[in-house]
Scaffold this active site. Sequence first.
Site, PDB file in Angstrom:
ATOM      1  N   GLU A 249       0.894  -1.207  -0.153  1.00  0.00           N
ATOM      2  CA  GLU A 249      -0.134  -0.094  -0.005  1.00  0.00           C
ATOM      3  C   GLU A 249       0.719   1.207  -0.014  1.00  0.00           C
ATOM      4  O   GLU A 249       0.498   1.905  -0.657  1.00  0.00           O
ATOM      5  CB  GLU A 249      -1.041  -0.205   1.108  1.00  0.00           C
ATOM      6  CG  GLU A 249      -2.030  -1.023   1.346  1.00  0.00           C
ATOM      7  CD  GLU A 249      -2.899  -1.367   2.584  1.00  0.00           C
ATOM      8  OE1 GLU A 249      -3.941  -0.913   2.124  1.00  0.00           O
ATOM      9  OE2 GLU A 249      -2.131  -1.714   3.375  1.00  0.00           O
TER      10      GLU A 249
ATOM     11  N   GLU B 158      -3.686  -9.461   3.925  1.00  0.00           N
ATOM     12  CA  GLU B 158      -4.386  -9.161   5.172  1.00  0.00           C
ATOM     13  C   GLU B 158      -5.598 -10.343   5.490  1.00  0.00           C
ATOM     14  O   GLU B 158      -5.761 -10.637   6.821  1.00  0.00           O
ATOM     15  CB  GLU B 158      -4.855  -7.637   5.041  1.00  0.00           C
ATOM     16  CG  GLU B 158      -3.703  -6.603   5.376  1.00  0.00           C
ATOM     17  CD  GLU B 158      -3.408  -6.234   4.062  1.00  0.00           C
ATOM     18  OE1 GLU B 158      -2.598  -5.225   4.011  1.00  0.00           O
ATOM     19  OE2 GLU B 158      -3.165  -7.175   3.036  1.00  0.00           O
TER      20      GLU B 158
HETATM   21  N1  T1G Z   1       4.600  -7.450  11.710  1.00  0.00           N
HETATM   22  C1  T1G Z   1       5.423  -7.799  12.723  1.00  0.00           C
HETATM   23  N2  T1G Z   1       6.119  -8.710  12.758  1.00  0.00           N
HETATM   24  C2  T1G Z   1       6.471  -9.446  11.444  1.00  0.00           C
HETATM   25  C3  T1G Z   1       5.569  -9.172  10.401  1.00  0.00           C
HETATM   26  C4  T1G Z   1       4.595  -8.109  10.533  1.00  0.00           C
HETATM   27  N3  T1G Z   1       4.141  -7.593   9.411  1.00  0.00           N
HETATM   28  N4  T1G Z   1       6.047  -9.861   9.672  1.00  0.00           N
HETATM   29  C5  T1G Z   1       6.917 -10.928   9.897  1.00  0.00           C
HETATM   30  N5  T1G Z   1       7.148 -10.676  11.097  1.00  0.00           N
HETATM   31  C6  T1G Z   1       8.212 -11.521  11.995  1.00  0.00           C
HETATM   32  C7  T1G Z   1       7.917 -12.645  12.493  1.00  0.00           C
HETATM   33  O1  T1G Z   1       6.755 -12.483  13.513  1.00  0.00           O
HETATM   34  C8  T1G Z   1       9.163 -13.359  12.688  1.00  0.00           C
HETATM   35  O2  T1G Z   1       9.587 -12.749  14.033  1.00  0.00           O
HETATM   36  C9  T1G Z   1      10.039 -12.350  11.728  1.00  0.00           C
HETATM   37  O3  T1G Z   1       9.410 -11.353  11.315  1.00  0.00           O
HETATM   38  C10 T1G Z   1      10.375 -13.248  10.542  1.00  0.00           C
HETATM   39  O4  T1G Z   1       9.036 -13.798  10.000  1.00  0.00           O
HETATM   40  C11 T1G Z   1      -2.734  -1.686   7.168  1.00  0.00           C
HETATM   41  C12 T1G Z   1      -3.355  -4.259   8.254  1.00  0.00           C
HETATM   42  C13 T1G Z   1       7.261 -11.602   5.463  1.00  0.00           C
HETATM   43  C14 T1G Z   1       6.897 -13.570   4.284  1.00  0.00           C
HETATM   44  O5  T1G Z   1       0.628 -10.123   6.552  1.00  0.00           O
HETATM   45  O6  T1G Z   1       4.140 -13.218   5.646  1.00  0.00           O
HETATM   46  O7  T1G Z   1      -0.390  -4.637   6.593  1.00  0.00           O
HETATM   47  O8  T1G Z   1       9.576 -14.998  15.066  1.00  0.00           O
HETATM   48  O9  T1G Z   1       9.300 -16.012  10.121  1.00  0.00           O
HETATM   49  O10 T1G Z   1       9.267 -17.195   6.715  1.00  0.00           O
HETATM   50  O11 T1G Z   1      -3.125  -2.790   5.519  1.00  0.00           O
HETATM   51  O12 T1G Z   1       6.626 -12.953   7.637  1.00  0.00           O
HETATM   52  O13 T1G Z   1      11.717 -14.098  14.214  1.00  0.00           O
HETATM   53  O14 T1G Z   1      10.571 -13.082  16.229  1.00  0.00           O
HETATM   54  O15 T1G Z   1       7.580 -15.153   8.854  1.00  0.00           O
HETATM   55  O16 T1G Z   1      10.991 -15.272   5.888  1.00  0.00           O
HETATM   56  C15 T1G Z   1       0.188  -7.626   6.417  1.00  0.00           C
HETATM   57  C16 T1G Z   1       3.346 -11.235   7.168  1.00  0.00           C
HETATM   58  C17 T1G Z   1       0.205  -7.312   7.827  1.00  0.00           C
HETATM   59  C18 T1G Z   1       2.790 -10.078   6.131  1.00  0.00           C
HETATM   60  C19 T1G Z   1       8.646 -13.418   5.752  1.00  0.00           C
HETATM   61  N6  T1G Z   1       1.593  -8.185   6.142  1.00  0.00           N
HETATM   62  N7  T1G Z   1       4.638 -11.777   7.207  1.00  0.00           N
HETATM   63  O17 T1G Z   1       8.389 -14.910   5.853  1.00  0.00           O
HETATM   64  O18 T1G Z   1       9.979 -15.040   8.101  1.00  0.00           O
HETATM   65  S1  T1G Z   1      -1.358  -6.298   8.121  1.00  0.00           S
HETATM   66  C20 T1G Z   1       1.497  -9.768   6.328  1.00  0.00           C
HETATM   67  C21 T1G Z   1       4.890 -12.775   6.467  1.00  0.00           C
HETATM   68  C22 T1G Z   1      -1.098  -4.902   7.081  1.00  0.00           C
HETATM   69  C23 T1G Z   1      -2.255  -2.888   6.369  1.00  0.00           C
HETATM   70  C24 T1G Z   1      -2.622  -4.216   7.177  1.00  0.00           C
HETATM   71  C25 T1G Z   1       6.154 -13.383   6.422  1.00  0.00           C
HETATM   72  C26 T1G Z   1       7.100 -12.781   5.467  1.00  0.00           C
HETATM   73  P1  T1G Z   1      10.532 -13.804  14.919  1.00  0.00           P
HETATM   74  P2  T1G Z   1       8.980 -15.255   9.346  1.00  0.00           P
HETATM   75  P3  T1G Z   1      10.008 -15.665   6.657  1.00  0.00           P
END
Ligand code: T1G
Length: 694
Positions: free
Chosen positions: A108, A128
């Site tokens: 976004e 999301e």
């Molecule tokens: N927020 C906080 N922590 C996050 C995070 C996030 N969005 N994404 C990953 N982490 C942390 C995770 O907990 C882990 O921590 C570390 O990063 C590595 O992640 C306004 C409302 C990016 C594809 O849904 O899909 O945006 O365990 O083990 O396998 O519209 O993480 O090491 O302490 O998963 O390489 C939308 C979520 C949010 C993407 C990487 N975004 N993340 O995968 O590593 S809502 C998502 C992922 C939003 C807006 C809205 C995956 C990854 P720790 P990992 P990975």
Amino acid sequence: MTAINPVTDLSKEGDVAVITLNSPPVNALSANVRNGLYDAFKEAIADSAVKAIVLICDGRTFIAGADISEFGGAMQGASLFDVQNMMEGSPKPVVAAIHGTALGGGLEVALCAHYRVAVPSARCGLPEVNLGLLPGAGGTQRLPRITGAEKALEMMTSGSHVPAKECLAMGLVDELAPEGKLKETAVAFARKIVAEKKPLVKVRDNDSKLQAAKGHPEIFANFRKANARKFRGFKAPEANIKCVEAAVNQPFEEGLKTERKLFGEVMSSPESAAQRYYFFAERQANKIPDVPDSTATIPVNSVGIIGAGTMGGGIAMNFANAGIPVTIVEVKQDALDRGLKVVRGNYERSAKNGRFTMDEVEKRMALIKGSLDMNDLKDVDMVIEAVFERMDIKKDIFTKLDAICKPGAILATNTSGLNIDEIASVTKRPEYVIGLHFFSPANVMKLLEIVRADHTSKEVINTSMKLAKKIGKIATLVGVCPGFVGNRMLAQRGREAQKMVLEGAMPWDVDRVLYDFGFPMGPFAMSDLAGLDIGWVKEKSHGETIRDVLCEADRRGQKTGAGYYDYDPETRAAKPSPVTEKIIHDFVSKSGKNPRTIGDQEILERCIYPMINEGAKILEEKKAIRPSDVDVVWVNGYGWPVYRGGPMHYGDQVGLDKVLAKMKEFQATMGDAFKPSALLEKLVAEGKKFADMR
Ligand code: T1G
């Protein structure tokens, strides 16, 4: 280079300002990142020497979304909308330079840049929906303006991460940069925009791609219909669909209002709370308190499998899929041939469904070798035994393997509940013995229960956890106890389901309640699918159980067209059976009991609460590390609906005091099978939740 704040730097490449984020692990849009972006853009826009701005991230990825860990807390710092409006309203071209994953709020933000450049390995998406949410920063209105309504529907309700090449084709990305040359390519691209006086493209202003969907509400109706089964129980998919409808039918600003309203609704929903909880639960499961990530691992470059049955074949496919050669050992040639034929059949079906080519089928089959000689496993790095669930057979195999396999080879068993310490006791290398409990079909089911025995070494545990990730599994580490975590809790549900039928409930009543709760299937339909005659011996059957009577009546499940249910010969649809109903009535009245009507709430509580209680016992006995691991087992291995988080999270949502009170009520009328666990009593007494045990 100016440090705007701890996670944001501003530098200049000639007349191009470069804003660099560096907020590990995934540059999530935390308050720090939002503040940094806001101040950096403000400064770059105000700097008269700056003609264009590039936004890029250090570390493994571009912004992977809003910081999920901030949700539910008070919003601090600059708002994301202020940052986005600053970017989109900038009088100077803004170029987003994308590597890794531009996801959710990250995409976004990129959609508020005037142009996007990405390396081919990058992926973009709005996932999301997997958190029970929707893109809440304009993504629902901007994405359809680039991809069109139908593609946006697919991307936003699947949460898929779309490869950069496809993004380029869709217009989501304007140029691909060579791997490793992202920054310089983005800076050059920005400079070209300035030199060629290219327009500052605001995605919000261009709704040409929406025209095709205007006046065609059937697009949305058909999409809803086609995905009704997949979206069952989830709140977020429908909210995402409504937002795309708004993008098509409302002006941009009105569409944004619709998005914000619906975002607020899903954000405050228990479903999203459960799915956000589950996001972190899966990541926590990787962490073993006394086995740090840095613990040494044993290379596993070759695997042996004992048994070419359904499990053995499926397990072999996981390793071949990851490029690891496998040798499957069987006792008889026909059993081996049958097993390898099933594996090839599975691969060919995937090729037919377009998942990969026939060349790939041959490549993977070439990695799977059959053998009738266990000595062929003398040099492999790991052996996984997947034979019949009999202790004597397993002990015999492990005794042989211990003699045959090289020192340091890991000996694993796929048992679904036998005592692994006892199996390990027949070897001279108990520290190399571990349980790797796959779920059927093993090449499909994501869950892997890794079972730590008394002597299993930390190296073997860490090796197995990492190997699980390599073969695409979600692993949880559990301890040795009958049925480990999943089957042990399943037995509680199964016991009560059977008992309620003996008290007058019909199998389809129990199944309907659990299906409506969100399970893909109830226990009785599941039994019909697996076959009621598993472990049933005709000669020894004397109508002692309802299952006996059904099997004696040749109602053995789907395979005989009848079991608990009758199955339509054409559609194979299951329907309640008057024959089964009569069998149950006769059986119950013969037992002298008076059948009674059991309400849906009682059915649900008697099936679910004993599971939660058993989960608490498992935690008491330290057979699981944390409550969320129990939930990972159930969501990934037993069809627990992710929008309910898992049994332990659900217990917290219902209220452990209510679970305890109900258990005690049932105990008073139905006995100690409902005896509350000490942990449940303790948490309620302290006013705590399972979530407080992290
Ligand atoms: N927020 C906080 N922590 C996050 C995070 C996030 N969005 N994404 C990953 N982490 C942390 C995770 O907990 C882990 O921590 C570390 O990063 C590595 O992640 C306004 C409302 C990016 C594809 O849904 O899909 O945006 O365990 O083990 O396998 O519209 O993480 O090491 O302490 O998963 O390489 C939308 C979520 C949010 C993407 C990487 N975004 N993340 O995968 O590593 S809502 C998502 C992922 C939003 C807006 C809205 C995956 C990854 P720790 P990992 P990975």
